[in-house]
Enzyme design. Structure first.
Site, PDB file in Angstrom:
ATOM      1  CD  GLU A 189      -3.213  -0.844   1.855  1.00 10.95           C
ATOM      2  OE1 GLU A 189      -3.092  -0.380   3.014  1.00 10.95           O
ATOM      3  OE2 GLU A 189      -4.064  -1.717   1.788  1.00 10.95           O
ATOM      4  CB  CYS A 209      10.942  15.165  -2.431  1.00 11.97           C
ATOM      5  SG  CYS A 209      10.785  13.426  -1.966  1.00 11.97           S
ATOM      6  CD  GLU A 249      -3.902  -6.243   2.591  1.00  7.35           C
ATOM      7  OE1 GLU A 249      -4.595  -5.796   3.471  1.00  7.35           O
ATOM      8  OE2 GLU A 249      -2.874  -5.998   2.381  1.00  7.35           O
TER       9      GLU A 249
HETATM   10  C1  GLA Z   1      -4.139  -2.715   4.797  1.00  7.09           C
HETATM   11  C2  GLA Z   1      -2.869  -3.348   4.905  1.00  7.09           C
HETATM   12  C3  GLA Z   1      -2.652  -4.389   5.668  1.00  7.09           C
HETATM   13  C4  GLA Z   1      -3.451  -4.270   6.919  1.00  7.09           C
HETATM   14  C5  GLA Z   1      -4.761  -3.953   6.833  1.00  7.09           C
HETATM   15  C6  GLA Z   1      -5.712  -3.610   7.785  1.00  7.09           C
HETATM   16  O1  GLA Z   1      -4.944  -3.344   3.860  1.00  7.09           O
HETATM   17  O2  GLA Z   1      -2.198  -3.604   3.618  1.00  7.09           O
HETATM   18  O3  GLA Z   1      -1.074  -4.660   5.902  1.00  7.09           O
HETATM   19  O4  GLA Z   1      -2.809  -3.192   7.483  1.00  7.09           O
HETATM   20  O5  GLA Z   1      -4.830  -2.614   6.089  1.00  7.09           O
HETATM   21  O6  GLA Z   1      -6.965  -3.661   7.453  1.00  7.09           O
HETATM   22 ZN    ZN Z   2      11.383  13.241   0.075  1.00  4.91          ZN
END
Ligand code: GLA
Ligand code: ZN
Length: 676
Positions: free
Chosen positions: A150, A160, A313
């Site tokens: 993520e 930057c 996920e």
């Molecule tokens: C995200 C992250 C996971 C976890 C979930 C919890 O999707 O990728 O590692 O932290 O949130 O909801």
């Molecule tokens: Zn930076």
């Protein structure tokens, strides 16, 4: 999406055995088998464990984990652990930490807390990804790579800033061009040297509108949009660096990263060109409309060029980070899993396999809860779903959707509409898109989500709601589309600015005036308590957000305002051109309007609904070389009836249903029918 050696929808998800004593691992394996888990995502959070210092790597525990999961027949999605920098690294190289928009350099902590342009980090990323790939390349069960986790969060540090100046030199060649693109003669912000340019942060050009932290506006939108493009590319470079390091050893294994669906910071449409398949994390807010989630699924399918994607996920039960962590009601985890499949997912994966005993995700549900047994509701529901996915086998793998209607969604336009103040604080790109999308969803008419650069010729109807910003060539594309028989629909606050957020002069929406046969002179924001309305096809509908005051230039008024000083002026128009028609809706209306309006356009153009079903039943269709599959998902708490246009065999119950009969679908239940 194609994963080698995979012949069913993978079922499993994030597994962190390194956070547990090894005695627990055996128990995990038993419970996974019982629940039909067949894939684990490993290594998301173990950078500190794998690399205790600059040159020391320690893969011994991961070796044992890999062996164990392999011995138990599990497939592996191998993550690179680079989302969370080790503490020693942050201490030794503090310049790797992110700087916030307020100018504060962050301390060690959290995740995605790193500068995307740090040369040291980029070196470490490549080294870690390469070492992992080199070490585990011979595992046939390693079916995909999941780089970082993520990606998110802009950085405003000195590194930057310097890189941004270089980026601008490449993009614009000259400072004159930058000044022009950003319209810096306004407020006398003209630059005479690239070194005068600082990032548009909260100490320079950006500010919290009305003091609200969630509303970031800019004095110079062109600059702020460029900064967002630059950040999106900077993070994408980090992904590419790891991907290249992996491909050196495993050229044929697909590499991806987990997107977040409705996430604004990056241009995922661009990112999708770099991943081997699109994967995303679906965490809808409790009570949010199912059609919002469907939209994100369709967007994820759309950015991947229409191919199937990975639901990589979702939570089995409860999330820990919503303001109210309501449980997924019985049946909902299954229903939402199939919702993803209905829109194009080829995997049903979760965060997480075992609930952690401490830190912020101790309250986040998992296949294996703190109770540690198979005797929980969540485990039972997961196990039942796991068995169903075994039964479904490879039937729907790779199936695509064939829509005749499309909605244009544009990430840069999202930034642009958020960064400008006016005309109304209620103006919201996502809300507008969701509103139109919901119209199609209620009609049971499938849509694709496309970008302005995508081919439109395969569609009969293309919508571009609130497309404030677009490139110059888009107008001629629209013209060709409509003349050739296409139907184009747009709304207020569209066709106004170019890709630098410079207004197209000559009456809004200047480049689209000919094709729409109207011009908009003014836009009136409806302040709370005020209202207006119009009658369309004999029915009265409400106006909200803004009312465009427009003039006809060839278009026909399909509805006019009923009150205020612009009473009698057109609000909905249609303009025939060549074999097609272009429509403009100058306000936000009510739900019924969108169903009636879109229903009529679709009917005129031979676009038929997928089923006779109430609104609360979502219907989609996917097809592959094995056949066509219709999904009917009952989101309600009561039984519902559906009539399909063709006979099907229900892949879950094995029952056959004729096309003329009413099929009963239980509360929160789903029908997956193969056309016969
Ligand atoms: C995200 C992250 C996971 C976890 C979930 C919890 O999707 O990728 O590692 O932290 O949130 O909801
Ligand atoms: Zn930076």
């Amino acid at each position: 999406m194609k994963l080698l050696g995979v012949n069913k929808m993978l079922f499993g998800g994030d597994y962190n055995p390194e956070q547990w004593p090894e005695e627990v691992w055996d128990e995990d394996m038993k419970l996974f088998e019982e629940a039909h888990v067949d894939v684990v995502t490993l290594d998301v959070s173990s950078w500190a464990a794998l690399q205790p210092s600059d040159d020391v790597y320690n893969f011994e525990k991961l070796d044992r984990i890999m062996k164990m999961v392999t011995d138990h027949g599990l497939k592996v999605v191998m993550a690179t652990p680079t989302a969370a920098e080790p503490a020693w690294m942050a201490k030794k190289y503090p310049e790797t930490l992110k700087t916030e928009a307020g100018g504060t350099r962050r301390h060690f902590g959290g995740r995605q807390n790193m500068c995307p342009n740090s040369p040291i980090l980029r070196k470490f990323y490549a080294a870690m990804a390469g070492k992992l790939a080199q070490r585990y390349k011979d595992y046939d069960n390693l079916v995909a790579w999941h780089v970082s986790n993520e990606y998110c969060g802009y950085c405003y540090c000195d590194t930057c800033t310097k890189k941004f100046r270089e980026w601008l030199k490449v993009r614009y060649k000259s400072l004159d061009a930058v000044n022009k693109a950003w319209n810096t003669s306004f407020w006398g912000h003209t630059y005479y040297d690239f070194d005068e340019i600082v990032l548009p942060d909260l100490l320079s050009e950006e500010f919290h509108f009305g003091g609200e932290e969630w509303q970031v506006k800019s004095n110079f939108q062109g600059m702020s949009i460029d900064y967002r493009r630059f950040m999106s590319e900077s993070f994408l470079e980090c992904f590419d660096i790891e991907k290249a390091a992996i491909k050196k050893y495993m050229p044929d294994t697909p590499v991806t990263t987990n997107f977040m669906g409705g996430f604004e910071q990056f241009d995922y449409k661009e990112w999708a060109k770099h991943v081997d398949f699109v994967a995303w994390d679906n965490y809808p807010k409790f009570g949010s409309p199912e059609s919002d989630t469907s939209f994100w699924h369709d967007l994820m399918r759309g950015i991947g060029g229409g191919e199937s994607f990975s639901l990589i996920e979702q939570t089995p039960g409860v999330s820990n980070w919503h303001p109210y962590c309501a449980l997924k009601r019985p049946g909902v985890m299954r229903l939402w899993s199939y919702q993803a499949v209905a829109h194009g997912a080829d995997t049903v994966m979760f965060f997480q396999m075992r609930r952690s005993i401490g830190a912020c995700e101790k309250s986040h549900s998992a296949l294996i809860d703190h109770a540690g047994t198979d005797e929980t509701r969540v485990f039972r529901e997961m196990k039942e779903l796991g068995a169903e996915l075994v039964k479904l086998g490879d039937a729907t793998l790779g199936a695509v959707a064939k829509a005749k209607a499309a909605i244009v969604f544009d990430f840069e336009n999202w930034w642009a509409t958020e960064l400008s103040a006016g005309p109304s604080v209620d103006l919201n790109y996502l809300d507008e898109i969701h509103t139109w999308y919901k119209g199609f969803s209620d009609l049971h008419i499938p849509v694709d989500i496309i970008g302005t650069a995508d081919d439109m010729s395969q569609y009969k109807v293309v919508l571009a709601p609130m497309l404030y910003m677009s490139e110059e060539g888009f107008a001629s594309k629209l013209e060709a589309f409509v003349k050739a028989g296409g139907n184009f629909v747009t709304s207020y606050f569209s066709g106004i600015a170019d890709r630098n957020d410079r207004i197209y002069l000559g009456g809004y929406p200047a480049p689209w005036r000919d094709i729409l046969g109207i011009w908009v002179e003014e836009s009136d924001a409806l302040v709370p308590g005020s209202s207006n309305s119009f009658v369309y096809e004999g029915k009265r509908h409400e106006c909200s957000i803004v009312c465009d005051l427009m003039h006809l230039e060839g278009a026909k008024a399909l509805a006019v305002y009923e009150s205020d000083f612009y009473k009698g002026m057109p609000v909905v128009t249609g303009n025939k051109s060549g074999d097609g028609e272009a429509y403009y809706v100058g306000t936000r209306s009510d739900r019924k309007f969108y169903v009636d309006f879109l229903g009529e356009i679709c009917a005129k153009n031979g676009i038929t609904k997928l089923a006779d079903a109430p609104d609360c039943v979502e219907v989609t269709e996917r097809s592959n070389e094995k056949g066509s599959f219709v999904f009917a998902l009952n989101n309600s708490d009561e039984e519902q009836k559906v009539v399909l246009p063709y006979a099907v065999r229900d892949l879950l119950s094995d029952k056959t249903h004729d096309s003329t009969v009413e099929i009963t679908i239980g509360a929160k239940d789903v029908l997956i029918g193969k056309k016969i």
